[in-house]
Design a protein around this motif. Structure first.
Motif: not given
Length: 104
Positions: A81-89
């Protein structure tokens, strides 16, 4: 660049206790579509039903995040995972899937 989609299990205030399913996709649209298709029909793992209070307080949710494939010491590729990338739940509330973007 890749997108990982997953169905997770939370119990009470614990956001993630276990993973139910996950997959990788080439774009955000495909990853979100997978969650929208799988989350409504996902089931709790068998061990959840065996808890003293059964499924009380347990919940399933979807998540999508950006990352990449990194070569491991054994030569295999693994999603990182990109620690600075976008994440949607995604939460399923009264039969309706609701997305929210997590803040970084």
């Amino acid at each position: 660049m890749a997108w990982q989609a997953a169905i997770g299990l939370g119990i009470g205030d614990d956001d993630t206790v276990d993973g139910v399913a996950e997959t990788e996709h080439v774009d955000l649209v495909a990853a979100r579509a997978w969650v929208e298709r799988v989350l409504p029909v996902a089931e709790f793992p068998v061990w959840v039903h065996g808890r003293p209070h059964g499924t009380a307080g347990a919940f399933l949710y979807g998540t999508v995040g950006r990352g990449w494939y990194a070569r491991q010491d054994d030569g295999s590729l693994e999603f990182e995972p990109d620690p600075d990338g976008p994440v949607w739940d995604a939460d399923l509330i009264d039969g309706t899937l609701r997305w929210r973007k997590k803040s970084s």
